[in-house]
Design an enzyme around this catalytic site. Sequence first.
Site, PDB file in Angstrom:
ATOM      1  N   VAL A  17      52.317 -22.789  97.111  1.00  0.00           N
ATOM      2  CA  VAL A  17      51.421 -23.780  96.481  1.00  0.00           C
ATOM      3  C   VAL A  17      51.460 -25.140  97.175  1.00  0.00           C
ATOM      4  CG1 VAL A  17      51.378 -22.699  94.181  1.00  0.00           C
ATOM      5  CG2 VAL A  17      53.136 -24.432  94.706  1.00  0.00           C
ATOM      6  N   TYR A  26      63.761 -33.544  90.437  1.00  0.00           N
ATOM      7  CA  TYR A  26      63.070 -32.553  89.605  1.00  0.00           C
ATOM      8  C   TYR A  26      62.438 -33.242  88.390  1.00  0.00           C
ATOM      9  CZ  TYR A  26      62.504 -28.470  86.524  1.00  0.00           C
ATOM     10  OH  TYR A  26      61.995 -27.510  85.687  1.00  0.00           O
TER      11      TYR A  26
HETATM   12  N1  LIG Z   1      63.642 -21.711  82.716  1.00  0.00           N
HETATM   13  C1  LIG Z   1      63.686 -22.854  82.074  1.00  0.00           C
HETATM   14  O1  LIG Z   1      64.477 -23.029  81.141  1.00  0.00           O
HETATM   15  C2  LIG Z   1      62.745 -23.961  82.443  1.00  0.00           C
HETATM   16  C3  LIG Z   1      62.941 -25.206  81.817  1.00  0.00           C
HETATM   17  C4  LIG Z   1      62.068 -26.231  82.129  1.00  0.00           C
HETATM   18  C5  LIG Z   1      61.019 -26.031  83.001  1.00  0.00           C
HETATM   19  N2  LIG Z   1      60.872 -24.821  83.611  1.00  0.00           N
HETATM   20  C6  LIG Z   1      59.732 -24.671  84.522  1.00  0.00           C
HETATM   21  O2  LIG Z   1      59.048 -23.482  84.207  1.00  0.00           O
HETATM   22  C7  LIG Z   1      58.377 -22.978  85.380  1.00  0.00           C
HETATM   23  C8  LIG Z   1      58.726 -21.515  85.549  1.00  0.00           C
HETATM   24  O3  LIG Z   1      60.135 -21.450  85.756  1.00  0.00           O
HETATM   25  P1  LIG Z   1      60.980 -20.101  85.672  1.00  0.00           P
HETATM   26  O4  LIG Z   1      62.160 -20.407  84.851  1.00  0.00           O
HETATM   27  O5  LIG Z   1      60.114 -18.940  85.392  1.00  0.00           O
HETATM   28  O6  LIG Z   1      61.458 -20.085  87.215  1.00  0.00           O
HETATM   29  P2  LIG Z   1      61.574 -18.859  88.242  1.00  0.00           P
HETATM   30  O7  LIG Z   1      62.336 -19.400  89.420  1.00  0.00           O
HETATM   31  O8  LIG Z   1      62.154 -17.705  87.527  1.00  0.00           O
HETATM   32  O9  LIG Z   1      60.074 -18.619  88.637  1.00  0.00           O
HETATM   33  C9  LIG Z   1      59.395 -19.557  89.426  1.00  0.00           C
HETATM   34  C10 LIG Z   1      58.397 -18.824  90.282  1.00  0.00           C
HETATM   35  O10 LIG Z   1      57.767 -19.786  91.136  1.00  0.00           O
HETATM   36  C11 LIG Z   1      57.642 -19.215  92.421  1.00  0.00           C
HETATM   37  N3  LIG Z   1      57.560 -20.280  93.426  1.00  0.00           N
HETATM   38  C12 LIG Z   1      58.545 -21.131  93.799  1.00  0.00           C
HETATM   39  N4  LIG Z   1      58.115 -21.945  94.768  1.00  0.00           N
HETATM   40  C13 LIG Z   1      56.821 -21.602  95.001  1.00  0.00           C
HETATM   41  C14 LIG Z   1      55.834 -22.069  95.903  1.00  0.00           C
HETATM   42  N5  LIG Z   1      56.091 -23.067  96.776  1.00  0.00           N
HETATM   43  N6  LIG Z   1      54.609 -21.507  95.883  1.00  0.00           N
HETATM   44  C15 LIG Z   1      54.336 -20.491  95.036  1.00  0.00           C
HETATM   45  N7  LIG Z   1      55.239 -19.995  94.171  1.00  0.00           N
HETATM   46  C16 LIG Z   1      56.464 -20.546  94.155  1.00  0.00           C
HETATM   47  C17 LIG Z   1      58.889 -18.346  92.581  1.00  0.00           C
HETATM   48  O11 LIG Z   1      58.758 -17.375  93.606  1.00  0.00           O
HETATM   49  C18 LIG Z   1      59.039 -17.757  91.184  1.00  0.00           C
HETATM   50  O12 LIG Z   1      58.329 -16.558  91.052  1.00  0.00           O
HETATM   51  C19 LIG Z   1      58.855 -23.851  86.539  1.00  0.00           C
HETATM   52  O13 LIG Z   1      57.858 -24.810  86.835  1.00  0.00           O
HETATM   53  C20 LIG Z   1      60.098 -24.514  85.992  1.00  0.00           C
HETATM   54  O14 LIG Z   1      60.352 -25.752  86.618  1.00  0.00           O
HETATM   55  C21 LIG Z   1      61.715 -23.791  83.364  1.00  0.00           C
END
Ligand SMILES: NC(=O)c1ccc[n+]([C@@H]2O[C@H](COP(=O)([O-])OP(=O)(O)OC[C@H]3O[C@@H](n4cnc5c(N)ncnc54)[C@H](O)[C@@H]3O)[C@@H](O)[C@H]2O)c1
Length: 234
Positions: free
Chosen positions: A47, A138
Amino acid sequence: MGLSICAALAEAGHRVAVLDINGTAAQRAAEHLRADGATAMACAVDVTDRDAVREAVRKVRVEFGAIEILVTSAGLVDFAPFTDITPEAWNRVVAVNLDGVFHCAQAVVPDMLAAGWGRIVTISSSSAQRGSPGMVHYTASKGAVLAMTKALAREYAAAGITVNTIPPSGIDTPMSRRSQAAGHLPDSAVMAKAIPVGHLGTGEDIAAACAFLCSEQAGYITGQVLGVNGGSVI
Ligand SMILES: NC(=O)c1ccc[n+]([C@@H]2O[C@H](COP(=O)([O-])OP(=O)(O)OC[C@H]3O[C@@H](n4cnc5c(N)ncnc54)[C@H](O)[C@@H]3O)[C@@H](O)[C@H]2O)c1
């Protein structure tokens, strides 16, 4: 989280395009969705690569027609004391978490404007609401996503496009498990004690809220921050 969101949107009857930097995982996700009866396709795309995002969106348009819904869930977490954050780490986190949303939203908004209807949901973070130490880059990137969501909501409210954000907290995903394994987050039992509802959330918890925000019924909701966090931020 992204996979759960795709499944919920497919369940709601939408054709789903899975865009992820991990092309194999995106393909697997699309196959999994198709096996469940959904119409789904996959694109490998970083992205942060504006041209690649535009090309992926073009392919989706060819397959599925104009884009009606965008959910930005791709994200990169990084932990470091503030004085140790290198400009490279700062730029990479901002590129994925913030610039990625910019590129994706700009690529699809014209379709929504032409249709007079659209739904955008950004996945931000509770760190943007409360400020998380040890991850200033972040937190800053997610705070910008939250602000950007509100600005987009105002810019496009009269055009029939709603823009909302879900800031998750404490969701059991590969990201949080990696952070636990690296010692950046406590184990799940300890985390659960700090969450008012007493347990971690799931991708399905996020997906249910997201699918609602993408629905016709949510048309009067825009610019909102819908925390899905077990009561961690109230
Ligand atoms: N898990 C939590 O508790 C939590 C808390 C707060 C925010 N978030 C946010 O939720 C969203 C989803 O997180 P998650 O926990 O499923 O994380 P995850 O790491 O399990 O999934 C993230 C996905 O993003 C993809 N990705 C990473 N960099 C990328 C890029 N440059 N281009 C395209 N795809 C890319 C990865 O391959 C992965 O499939 C994220 O934005 C994260 O910051 C998660």
